[in-house]
Design a protein around this motif. Structure first.
Motif, PDB file in Angstrom:
ATOM      1  N   ASP A 111       0.829  -1.208   0.000  1.00 36.83           N
ATOM      2  CA  ASP A 111       0.000   0.000   0.000  1.00 36.83           C
ATOM      3  C   ASP A 111       0.862   1.257   0.000  1.00 36.83           C
ATOM      4  N   ASN A 112       2.069   1.125  -0.563  1.00 33.34           N
ATOM      5  CA  ASN A 112       3.021   2.226  -0.548  1.00 33.34           C
ATOM      6  C   ASN A 112       3.133   2.813  -1.948  1.00 33.34           C
ATOM      7  N   VAL A 113       2.338   3.824  -2.238  1.00 36.16           N
ATOM      8  CA  VAL A 113       2.355   4.429  -3.567  1.00 36.16           C
ATOM      9  C   VAL A 113       3.684   5.127  -3.835  1.00 36.16           C
ATOM     10  N   GLY A 114       4.209   5.807  -2.806  1.00 38.30           N
ATOM     11  CA  GLY A 114       5.499   6.471  -2.966  1.00 38.30           C
ATOM     12  C   GLY A 114       6.593   5.483  -3.331  1.00 38.30           C
ATOM     13  N   GLY A 115       6.612   4.337  -2.655  1.00 38.82           N
ATOM     14  CA  GLY A 115       7.590   3.306  -2.966  1.00 38.82           C
ATOM     15  C   GLY A 115       7.404   2.756  -4.363  1.00 38.82           C
ATOM     16  N   ALA A 116       6.148   2.657  -4.812  1.00 39.48           N
ATOM     17  CA  ALA A 116       5.869   2.158  -6.156  1.00 39.48           C
ATOM     18  C   ALA A 116       6.407   3.117  -7.209  1.00 39.48           C
ATOM     19  N   VAL A 117       6.206   4.417  -6.986  1.00 38.36           N
ATOM     20  CA  VAL A 117       6.729   5.412  -7.928  1.00 38.36           C
ATOM     21  C   VAL A 117       8.251   5.350  -7.973  1.00 38.36           C
ATOM     22  N   GLY A 118       8.865   5.281  -6.791  1.00 40.49           N
ATOM     23  CA  GLY A 118      10.323   5.186  -6.735  1.00 40.49           C
ATOM     24  C   GLY A 118      10.837   3.935  -7.416  1.00 40.49           C
ATOM     25  N   ALA A 119      10.153   2.815  -7.211  1.00 43.94           N
ATOM     26  CA  ALA A 119      10.561   1.555  -7.839  1.00 43.94           C
ATOM     27  C   ALA A 119      10.456   1.654  -9.354  1.00 43.94           C
ATOM     28  N   GLY A 120       9.392   2.296  -9.839  1.00 40.30           N
ATOM     29  CA  GLY A 120       9.218   2.449 -11.277  1.00 40.30           C
ATOM     30  C   GLY A 120      10.303   3.306 -11.896  1.00 40.30           C
ATOM     31  N   GLN A 264       8.185  20.476  -0.512  1.00 40.63           N
ATOM     32  CA  GLN A 264       9.245  20.393   0.496  1.00 40.63           C
ATOM     33  C   GLN A 264       8.726  20.746   1.883  1.00 40.63           C
ATOM     34  N   ASN A 265       7.729  21.626   1.954  1.00 38.83           N
ATOM     35  CA  ASN A 265       7.179  22.076   3.231  1.00 38.83           C
ATOM     36  C   ASN A 265       5.860  21.384   3.593  1.00 38.83           C
ATOM     37  N   ASP A 266       5.576  20.270   2.908  1.00 34.79           N
ATOM     38  CA  ASP A 266       4.375  19.471   3.193  1.00 34.79           C
ATOM     39  C   ASP A 266       3.092  20.285   3.086  1.00 34.79           C
ATOM     40  N   GLN A 282       2.766   8.480   7.528  1.00 36.79           N
ATOM     41  CA  GLN A 282       4.045   8.245   8.215  1.00 36.79           C
ATOM     42  C   GLN A 282       5.103   9.194   7.639  1.00 36.79           C
ATOM     43  N   PRO A 283       5.854   9.878   8.478  1.00 36.57           N
ATOM     44  CA  PRO A 283       6.804  10.898   7.995  1.00 36.57           C
ATOM     45  C   PRO A 283       7.791  10.386   6.950  1.00 36.57           C
ATOM     46  N   ASP A 284       8.318   9.182   7.156  1.00 38.07           N
ATOM     47  CA  ASP A 284       9.307   8.666   6.204  1.00 38.07           C
ATOM     48  C   ASP A 284       8.697   8.469   4.818  1.00 38.07           C
ATOM     49  N   ASN A 285       7.481   7.938   4.776  1.00 40.92           N
ATOM     50  CA  ASN A 285       6.835   7.717   3.486  1.00 40.92           C
ATOM     51  C   ASN A 285       6.461   9.033   2.818  1.00 40.92           C
ATOM     52  N   LEU A 286       6.004   9.981   3.622  1.00 44.28           N
ATOM     53  CA  LEU A 286       5.678  11.288   3.057  1.00 44.28           C
ATOM     54  C   LEU A 286       6.927  11.972   2.512  1.00 44.28           C
ATOM     55  N   ASP A 287       8.043  11.789   3.197  1.00 41.22           N
ATOM     56  CA  ASP A 287       9.309  12.342   2.705  1.00 41.22           C
ATOM     57  C   ASP A 287       9.711  11.688   1.380  1.00 41.22           C
ATOM     58  N   THR A 288       9.448  10.385   1.261  1.00 45.93           N
ATOM     59  CA  THR A 288       9.767   9.685   0.018  1.00 45.93           C
ATOM     60  C   THR A 288       8.957  10.227  -1.146  1.00 45.93           C
ATOM     61  N   VAL A 289       7.652  10.427  -0.915  1.00 44.36           N
ATOM     62  CA  VAL A 289       6.799  10.991  -1.950  1.00 44.36           C
ATOM     63  C   VAL A 289       7.278  12.395  -2.330  1.00 44.36           C
ATOM     64  N   ALA A 290       7.639  13.191  -1.334  1.00 43.19           N
ATOM     65  CA  ALA A 290       8.127  14.549  -1.601  1.00 43.19           C
ATOM     66  C   ALA A 290       9.420  14.518  -2.408  1.00 43.19           C
ATOM     67  N   THR A 291      10.322  13.617  -2.036  1.00 49.05           N
ATOM     68  CA  THR A 291      11.603  13.520  -2.737  1.00 49.05           C
ATOM     69  C   THR A 291      11.409  13.116  -4.187  1.00 49.05           C
TER      70      THR A 291
END
Length: 317
Positions: A111-120, A264-266, A282-291
């Motif tokens: 259920d990690n969309v940010g991780g999916a984008v990064g993986a792609g 960058q500032n959420d 979760q802060p780490d996942n939100l940071d991943t999406v932002a990055t």
């Protein structure tokens, strides 16, 4: 001269310096005409003579390289054009396809969309690097071992069809304007009708922070509308010019800088959207999406700027 000769000359001039195109065109047309006249004087049909002359001259890309005194060589001259054309073809769709598939697999596995984008994105970059390495290595080996591939010889039937000397076609402009209009229209639409349902199933959650309607979202819409105007201006001119390049860069930055700052500032995503998904809150996942969003925005802006500069240089070279 027939359209066949015109197509051959146009294909040759496409990659030679603009300052020498008239000179090269006159010289090449004169040579072709003399060669055709020589064959016709011997009783050969003019149409057949023209095809044979152009076939004898060979691939326009190779002829253009000789006129421009440019070596077609990275691994060796024999298979340079075959290597370059195959590499461009594979890079045009394979990395993107692999990236989309990898992202979808990752998204369905959790259920990690940010991780999916990064993986792609990671899969697409790795695929592009692998393609470039292995294709180049294979052609280098073929070149060094003098392996005969028996590739079909170039023929005049491979000449591109006649087309006006435009860098920006009607189809290109229509696609760009269409996407810009859709994106601009979706900015207000996503506030009322997004693809994210509320937890209670009552309506949909906005994707972007509603508080941004006080300034930033209207500002971004103005930038997008101005970009539509730029696309129209580009089509009317037909090619990139320095004022168009500068305007395009300014508009890209006017859109990208606020997006990067807000992400960058959420502040870009709706707080209700973030709270809707446990993984996103979760802060780490939100940071991943932002990055990922910031990096993708920077890459797109740099790519667009580099593309416009390259096309400008082709016009003014």
């Amino acid at each position: 001269m027939t359209s066949l000769t015109d197509r051959y000359v146009a294909a040759t001039l496409r990659t030679v310096p603009a300052a020498r195109r008239e000179e090269i065109a006159a010289e090449l047309r004169g040579s072709i005409e003399d060669m055709i006249d020589g064959r016709a004087a011997g009783g050969e049909d003019t149409t057949a003579a023209e095809r044979e002359v152009l076939t004898e001259l060979g691939d326009p890309a190779q002829l253009a390289a000789r006129y421009a005194d440019r070596r077609l060589q990275l691994i060796g001259p024999t298979y340079y054009l075959a290597w370059w054309r195959l590499l461009k073809l594979l890079l045009s769709f394979v990395p993107a396809l692999v990236g989309v598939v990898a992202g979808l697999v990752q998204a369905t596995d959790g259920d990690n969309v940010g991780g999916a984008v990064g993986a792609g994105i990671g899969a697409a970059i790795q695929t592009a690097v692998q393609i470039a390495f292995w294709v180049t290595l294979v052609f280098a080996v073929l070149e060094r071992t003098n392996t005969k591939l028996d590739l079909p010889a170039w023929t005049v039937d491979q000449l591109p069809q006649d087309r006006p000397e435009r860098q920006i076609t009607l189809a290109d402009a229509a696609v760009s304007i269409g996407w810009l209009v859709i994106f601009t229209a979706y900015l207000p639409l996503q506030h009322f009708l997004s693809f994210v349902p509320a937890r209670a199933g009552d309506g949909h959650l906005p994707i972007l922070n509603p508080a941004l309607w006080s300034f930033w979202l209207p500002f971004l819409m103005v930038v997008l509308i101005a970009t539509v105007g730029l696309e129209i201006a580009k089509y009317r001119v037909g090619r990139w010019t320095l004022p168009l390049v500068v305007t395009s860069a300014v508009l890209d930055l006017a859109f990208a800088i606020p997006v990067i700052f807000l992400m960058q500032n959420d502040r870009l995503l709706s707080p209700e959207l973030v709270a809707r998904f446990d993984w996103l809150s979760q802060p780490d996942n939100l940071d991943t999406v932002a990055t990922v969003t910031i990096v993708a925005t920077i890459v797109i802006v740099l790519w667009h700027f580099a593309e416009s500069i390259i096309k400008l240089r082709r016009t003014a070279a």
